[in-house]
Design an enzyme around this catalytic site. Structure first.
Site, PDB file in Angstrom:
ATOM      1  N   PRO A 109       0.948  -1.272   0.049  1.00 13.92           N
ATOM      2  CA  PRO A 109      -0.102   0.125  -0.008  1.00 13.92           C
ATOM      3  C   PRO A 109       0.833   1.127   0.028  1.00 13.92           C
ATOM      4  O   PRO A 109       0.378   2.536  -0.189  1.00 13.92           O
ATOM      5  CB  PRO A 109      -0.985  -0.111   1.283  1.00 13.92           C
ATOM      6  CG  PRO A 109      -0.282  -1.296   1.910  1.00 13.92           C
ATOM      7  CD  PRO A 109       0.750  -2.183   1.111  1.00 13.92           C
ATOM      8  N   GLU A 136       2.557  -8.408   9.335  1.00 11.97           N
ATOM      9  CA  GLU A 136       2.368  -7.037   9.540  1.00 11.97           C
ATOM     10  C   GLU A 136       3.329  -6.156   8.470  1.00 11.97           C
ATOM     11  O   GLU A 136       3.242  -4.883   8.503  1.00 11.97           O
ATOM     12  CB  GLU A 136       2.436  -6.781  10.837  1.00 11.97           C
ATOM     13  CG  GLU A 136       1.159  -6.783  11.824  1.00 11.97           C
ATOM     14  CD  GLU A 136       0.846  -8.376  11.498  1.00 11.97           C
ATOM     15  OE1 GLU A 136      -0.472  -8.371  10.983  1.00 11.97           O
ATOM     16  OE2 GLU A 136       1.278  -9.332  11.984  1.00 11.97           O
ATOM     17  N   ARG A 174      -2.938  -8.539 -20.500  1.00 11.31           N
ATOM     18  CA  ARG A 174      -3.801  -7.824 -21.622  1.00 11.31           C
ATOM     19  C   ARG A 174      -3.073  -6.803 -22.595  1.00 11.31           C
ATOM     20  O   ARG A 174      -3.661  -6.446 -23.669  1.00 11.31           O
ATOM     21  CB  ARG A 174      -5.010  -7.016 -21.004  1.00 11.31           C
ATOM     22  CG  ARG A 174      -6.017  -8.076 -20.335  1.00 11.31           C
ATOM     23  CD  ARG A 174      -7.276  -7.218 -19.586  1.00 11.31           C
ATOM     24  NE  ARG A 174      -7.692  -6.609 -20.778  1.00 11.31           N
ATOM     25  CZ  ARG A 174      -8.876  -7.429 -21.188  1.00 11.31           C
ATOM     26  NH1 ARG A 174      -9.211  -8.295 -21.268  1.00 11.31           N
ATOM     27  NH2 ARG A 174      -9.453  -6.662 -22.236  1.00 11.31           N
ATOM     28  N   ASP A 189      -9.437  -0.001 -26.424  1.00  9.18           N
ATOM     29  CA  ASP A 189      -8.833   1.291 -27.078  1.00  9.18           C
ATOM     30  C   ASP A 189      -9.360   2.435 -26.609  1.00  9.18           C
ATOM     31  O   ASP A 189      -9.072   3.474 -26.329  1.00  9.18           O
ATOM     32  CB  ASP A 189      -8.977   1.137 -28.699  1.00  9.18           C
ATOM     33  CG  ASP A 189      -7.706   0.540 -29.216  1.00  9.18           C
ATOM     34  OD1 ASP A 189      -6.906   0.165 -28.552  1.00  9.18           O
ATOM     35  OD2 ASP A 189      -7.702   0.225 -30.457  1.00  9.18           O
TER      36      ASP A 189
HETATM   37  N1  4HQ Z   1      -0.747  -5.104   1.307  1.00  5.73           N
HETATM   38  N2  4HQ Z   1      -1.823  -3.148  -2.681  1.00  5.73           N
HETATM   39  C1  4HQ Z   1       0.994  -6.860   1.513  1.00  5.73           C
HETATM   40  C2  4HQ Z   1      -1.706  -4.377   0.751  1.00  5.73           C
HETATM   41  C3  4HQ Z   1      -1.689  -4.094  -0.782  1.00  5.73           C
HETATM   42  C4  4HQ Z   1      -2.301  -3.226  -1.459  1.00  5.73           C
HETATM   43  C5  4HQ Z   1      -1.083  -5.273   2.706  1.00  5.73           C
HETATM   44  C6  4HQ Z   1       0.312  -5.638   0.921  1.00  5.73           C
HETATM   45  C7  4HQ Z   1      -0.402  -6.509   3.478  1.00  5.73           C
HETATM   46  C8  4HQ Z   1       1.195  -7.988   3.551  1.00  5.73           C
HETATM   47  N3  4HQ Z   1      -0.695  -4.486  -1.627  1.00  5.73           N
HETATM   48  N4  4HQ Z   1       0.854  -6.863   3.011  1.00  5.73           N
HETATM   49  N5  4HQ Z   1      -3.498  -2.669  -1.016  1.00  5.73           N
HETATM   50  O1  4HQ Z   1      -2.670  -4.120   1.015  1.00  5.73           O
HETATM   51  O2  4HQ Z   1      -0.865  -3.982  -2.843  1.00  5.73           O
END
Ligand code: 4HQ
Length: 256
Positions: A109, A136, A174, A189
């Site tokens: 994230p 975590e 894709r 497109d």
């Molecule tokens: N993660 N977009 C992996 C995500 C996430 C997201 C949280 C990644 C937990 C362990 N990854 N960890 N949103 O929420 O890519």
């Protein structure tokens, strides 16, 4: 294009990689996806990949050494890598030349949000390594040593990077030449112009009292093209006005 995935849940990828467009792309040799179990790169007989956080607090943290060993092993076994260049992170193992080898993406994230432009950019690479975390978090030194870029699929918290990796693989596939057929690519497109798709209809002609727009039954292909263009702009203005504010203005979109 070759994609290598690192995860502690390789079994999550099975049906996804065997099905539909992605499955066909792999069967036809247009796409290669290899899923590796991170635990194969652990050092102890329990195959541990997580430990308690320094500084205390709840949860577990993924240890750096298995990740670093895994990514370096995949790069060394790379075969065809990337053209490199892009200031690329560490080295490509065997050759040891900086900036070469697959592009290493951590699903997180904390990354830039995935969008159409990022998908195209990543799809242009010959090789990718996708790092799927759990728990975590991941020891910060993984990012510092074996990650070129972090990518997020959206601002919400998941339990692992596996679903984001599958989202990325499906979107990337894709963009690989030959994966999406001629007819479908015409529809695709429309997003390139930065607009949402126009509405679609198929039989029956009336559903719950709702008729198919008459123009679609008219046989007038110029009128149908015009109607679809107008509906695309209408849908975008109503549902995603932010797409119209961006670099691609509605004027230019209507031209195509
Ligand atoms: N993660 N977009 C992996 C995500 C996430 C997201 C949280 C990644 C937990 C362990 N990854 N960890 N949103 O929420 O890519």
């Amino acid at each position: 294009m070759r994609i290598q995935v690192l995860t502690i849940f390789p079994e999550l990828f099975g049906p996804f990689l065997a099905t539909s467009l992605v499955g066909r792309a792999i069967a036809r040799g247009l796409l290669a996806v290899e899923v590796r179990d991170l635990r194969d790169f652990a050092e102890d007989r329990h195959r541990s990949v997580d430990d308690e956080p320094y500084g205390g607090g709840g949860g577990m943290v993924m240890m750096a050494p298995p990740w670093i060993r895994a990514v370096r092993a995949l790069m060394a076994a790379g075969g065809e890598g990337d053209e490199g260049g892009e200031g690329g992170g560490a080295t490509a193992g065997a050759a040891g030349s900086p900036g070469f080898g697959p592009w290493r993406v951590l699903l997180s994230p904390q990354g830039a949000r995935l969008d159409d432009a990022k998908v195209r950019e990543l799809a242009a690479r010959r090789g990718l390594i996708l790092l799927c975390g759990r728990y975590e978090g991941i020891d910060e030194r993984v990012r510092q040593t074996v990650v070129d870029e972090e990518v997020s699929i959206g601002d919400y918290v998941l339990s692992g990077g596996e679903l984001p990796a599958m989202v990325l693989i499906e979107a990337l596939s894709r963009q690989v030449p030959g994966v999406v057929g001629q007819a479908e690519s015409v529809a695709q497109d429309s997003f390139r112009g930065g607009l949402l798709d126009h509405p679609h209809y198929t039989r029956p002609p009336v559903v719950e009292g709702l008729a198919v727009p008459a123009v679609l039954l008219s046989g007038d292909h110029a009128a149908i093209r015009r109607w679809r263009g107008e509906e695309a702009v209408r849908a975008t203005r109503a549902k995603r006005p932010d797409l119209l504010e961006g670099g691609v203005g509605p004027g230019r979109v209507l031209d195509c």
